[in-house]
Design a protein around this motif. Sequence first.
Motif, PDB file in Angstrom:
ATOM      1  N   ALA A 429       0.829  -1.203   0.000  1.00 43.49           N
ATOM      2  CA  ALA A 429       0.000   0.000   0.000  1.00 43.49           C
ATOM      3  C   ALA A 429       0.865   1.256   0.000  1.00 43.49           C
ATOM      4  O   ALA A 429       0.589   2.227  -0.724  1.00 43.49           O
ATOM      5  N   VAL A 432       2.350   1.789  -3.488  1.00 42.97           N
ATOM      6  CA  VAL A 432       1.360   2.330  -4.426  1.00 42.97           C
ATOM      7  C   VAL A 432       1.130   3.813  -4.160  1.00 42.97           C
ATOM      8  O   VAL A 432       1.060   4.628  -5.085  1.00 42.97           O
ATOM      9  N   GLY A 461      -4.791   6.188  -7.128  1.00 41.85           N
ATOM     10  CA  GLY A 461      -3.687   5.603  -6.370  1.00 41.85           C
ATOM     11  C   GLY A 461      -3.989   5.542  -4.888  1.00 41.85           C
ATOM     12  O   GLY A 461      -3.704   4.536  -4.228  1.00 41.85           O
ATOM     13  N   ALA A 464      -6.525   2.766  -4.392  1.00 47.95           N
ATOM     14  CA  ALA A 464      -5.888   1.441  -4.480  1.00 47.95           C
ATOM     15  C   ALA A 464      -5.089   1.134  -3.217  1.00 47.95           C
ATOM     16  O   ALA A 464      -5.110   0.001  -2.722  1.00 47.95           O
ATOM     17  N   ALA A 465      -4.385   2.134  -2.690  1.00 47.65           N
ATOM     18  CA  ALA A 465      -3.615   1.913  -1.469  1.00 47.65           C
ATOM     19  C   ALA A 465      -4.525   1.556  -0.301  1.00 47.65           C
ATOM     20  O   ALA A 465      -4.225   0.645   0.483  1.00 47.65           O
ATOM     21  N   LEU A 468      -5.677  -2.023  -0.666  1.00 49.71           N
ATOM     22  CA  LEU A 468      -4.660  -3.001  -0.291  1.00 49.71           C
ATOM     23  C   LEU A 468      -4.501  -3.112   1.221  1.00 49.71           C
ATOM     24  O   LEU A 468      -3.990  -4.118   1.725  1.00 49.71           O
ATOM     25  N   ALA A 531      -4.109  -0.674  -8.719  1.00 54.99           N
ATOM     26  CA  ALA A 531      -2.759  -0.188  -8.428  1.00 54.99           C
ATOM     27  C   ALA A 531      -1.859  -0.295  -9.654  1.00 54.99           C
ATOM     28  O   ALA A 531      -1.081   0.625  -9.955  1.00 54.99           O
ATOM     29  N   THR A 534      -2.892   2.381 -12.143  1.00 54.54           N
ATOM     30  CA  THR A 534      -2.482   3.701 -11.676  1.00 54.54           C
ATOM     31  C   THR A 534      -0.980   3.912 -11.840  1.00 54.54           C
ATOM     32  O   THR A 534      -0.531   4.967 -12.295  1.00 54.54           O
ATOM     33  N   ALA A 535      -0.198   2.895 -11.491  1.00 50.37           N
ATOM     34  CA  ALA A 535       1.258   3.019 -11.578  1.00 50.37           C
ATOM     35  C   ALA A 535       1.738   3.186 -13.011  1.00 50.37           C
ATOM     36  O   ALA A 535       2.733   3.869 -13.274  1.00 50.37           O
TER      37      ALA A 535
END
Length: 782
Positions: A429, A432, A461, A464-465, A468, A531, A534-535
């Motif tokens: 997390a 990310v 992001g 997503a973090a 996670l 994630a 987004t990355a």
Amino acid sequence: MTPQHRPGTPAQLPSTSPEGPPASVTATPTPATPTPVAPAPTARWARPALLALLLVTAVLYLWSLSASGYANQFYSAAVQAGSESWKAFFFGSSDAANSITVDKPPAALWPMALSVRLFGLSSWAILVPEALMGVATVGLLHGAVRRRFGAGAGLLAGAVLAVTPVAALMFRFNNPDALLCLLMVSAVACVLRALEEGRTKWLVLAGVCFGLGFLTKTLQAWLILPPLAVVYACCAPVAVRRRFGQLLLAGLALVVSGGWWVAIVELWPAASRPYIGGSQTNSFLELTFGYNGFGRISGNETGSVGGGGGRPGGGGGGWGETGITRLFSSDMGGQISWLLPAALILLVAGVAVLRRARRADAAEQAGQRAEFLVWGGALLMTFTTFSFMSGIFHQYYNIALAPYIAALVGMGAALLWRRGGRPAALVLAGTVAVTAGWSFVLLNRSPDWLPWLRWTVAALGLLAALGLLLPVWAGGAARKARKARKEAATAEGAPGGAGGDGAPAPGRAPAAGGATLRASRRVVVLAAGLAVVTALAGPVAYTLNTVNTAKGGSIITAGPSVRGGMGGPGGFPGGRVPGRMGGAPGAGQGGAAGQALPPGQGGQGGMGGQGRAPSGNQGNGQAGKQGQFPSPGARPGFPGGPGGFGEGGAGRMRGMGGLLNGSKVSDRAKALLEKDADDYTWAAAAIGSQNAASYQLATGKPVMAIGGFNGSDPSPTLARFKEYVADGKIHYFLAGGQGGQGGQGGPGGGRGGSSKITSWVAKTFQKVTVGGATFYDLTRKV
């Protein structure tokens, strides 16, 4: 109960692959008897996914490839020469008459020259081999990562490499960096195979890759040698004495595969071979250890565009500030650093997780740890060198870091995902969140380009973090539920619940806890997918911008224009040269302005900006403006510095006298040079390789590059040039540096042999102006 295995007998260890049933892997009790490591079993989706990745990569790298024309004409001219003369092919000469070589060894030119021999001279024939090298590198990296970490890790690593902006840039260009990247990934893959089994052949193959890398870009290929050798010496599954013997054999393979060409060149009579471009003494060894070697570290590059002699105390001089933050700066960050923080975090996390191997799978974890050390060592060595080197440093050099970053991201993410638990969830997390935050910073450097993207990346992001982190919350909720049930059972006087038989107490708590965990797993899977998206969003956007923008010249960058770039020669913003390169204050694109293109393709606009660059070429980044380029801190001989081009540099600089970009050749000038060209060894001579390359590519006839790339090499001397003219070997001399427009022929023209030649020609022979270009007819004296 896990059975104990007796010393000397192999134990069956479960594979850590996430796909399929556990695979049997043989553990080795003694380092002297290595046993093969079985690759992770392949799930049904793995092969189609790999084929899809390679197909998408091929389309990405081949898309609109011919828009860049001859790309870097300096190398394209050498390719054209090598396609016509085997001697030029062998030496890497700039022209088929073999006056001077390029300032690199020739291995990177060979695939392109063979392609041109087969298919004829064209942009596609030159650039397609580079694109195919990119596809091969992605596939090779996938295979290397997949063997121990599974298909998912391999796919992620391959995808990260494919969409890294600087990788997409260079696998569509004709500089040596594409082949070098392929060879370095090949070398690492061979070392990893050697670490698995302790087999000598894999280490020898790695040595061959390093030798060929030397013939591609000299000492840069050996940057990662020390960490790889150290890891093998410490971790190989064979006896210590055997390890060092294997390393010596690999070193011998390196010397043979890279030294044979050097030996031939050094032993060949200098009078019957071309001059070694980039050297001051006609020696490839001097070129290797000086201009192309330690000079890049110290900044003391005799004969370079900066004139040699790095600044006291370092600081990067005209090539940007050095230091640990260099690759995160405005002109470097968008090229390579999108996932660099993630790679560093995952490297530390991976080594920490694997630092103490559990007895049940000690061999497998030791192998995984060695892989982290190999890829991580390569990354740290290259990162440190690039961060602190004071010599010539271009943004596109960062392609060397791309496969190491991609491998660590794929391996680290897969390892932590598989391990699970609170620490792994926290690290993932956090990684990310850091990646999304850094992507926001990079995208914010181009505020007018896709302004919505940076906010989308930041928001998704963060989401997503948080997703996670759900297992951490769900695990805590489950523990609280169990504690509550235990307390309730204790209060009722039964250890396991109301029934007193050890069964759970009646109620909905267990079912509710199980439902929470199942729901959290689904959310985590969705968060992991988000994630990844987004990355990669920022790199993908930069890469798409890159493949849709024509590139040309000696200094090119990926992605849109950015604010605050300051890393090019003489302090030019973002490393873009004003005028011909069309750079904006703050890193406009180096582009294809004025470059010669293959027949039938027409001229390409400048890549500087939306609007017009000072040279009048339509561009795709921000338009450059005269007088806005800083002169303080420029090196001697650079525009804006002492002995430079003076004020208003953008309009007057004209591509540094043709040093970085070639000229646009008019039809009339082309016809002039082609007339009676077969009666001469060289149809013309010009100061600097880029100027000569423009006319050579346009006419297909040899054009002598006086002074080599920088115009500063002592080739030929004035006396030798007079001999050529007296013998009737050269027809025309191109006046000035850029399109025949005044000047003394670039940075090298103001001093040394090229300046003397220019002065002698101007006083002795008649001037001919054709199509805006000025020539001197060396057959007609004043």
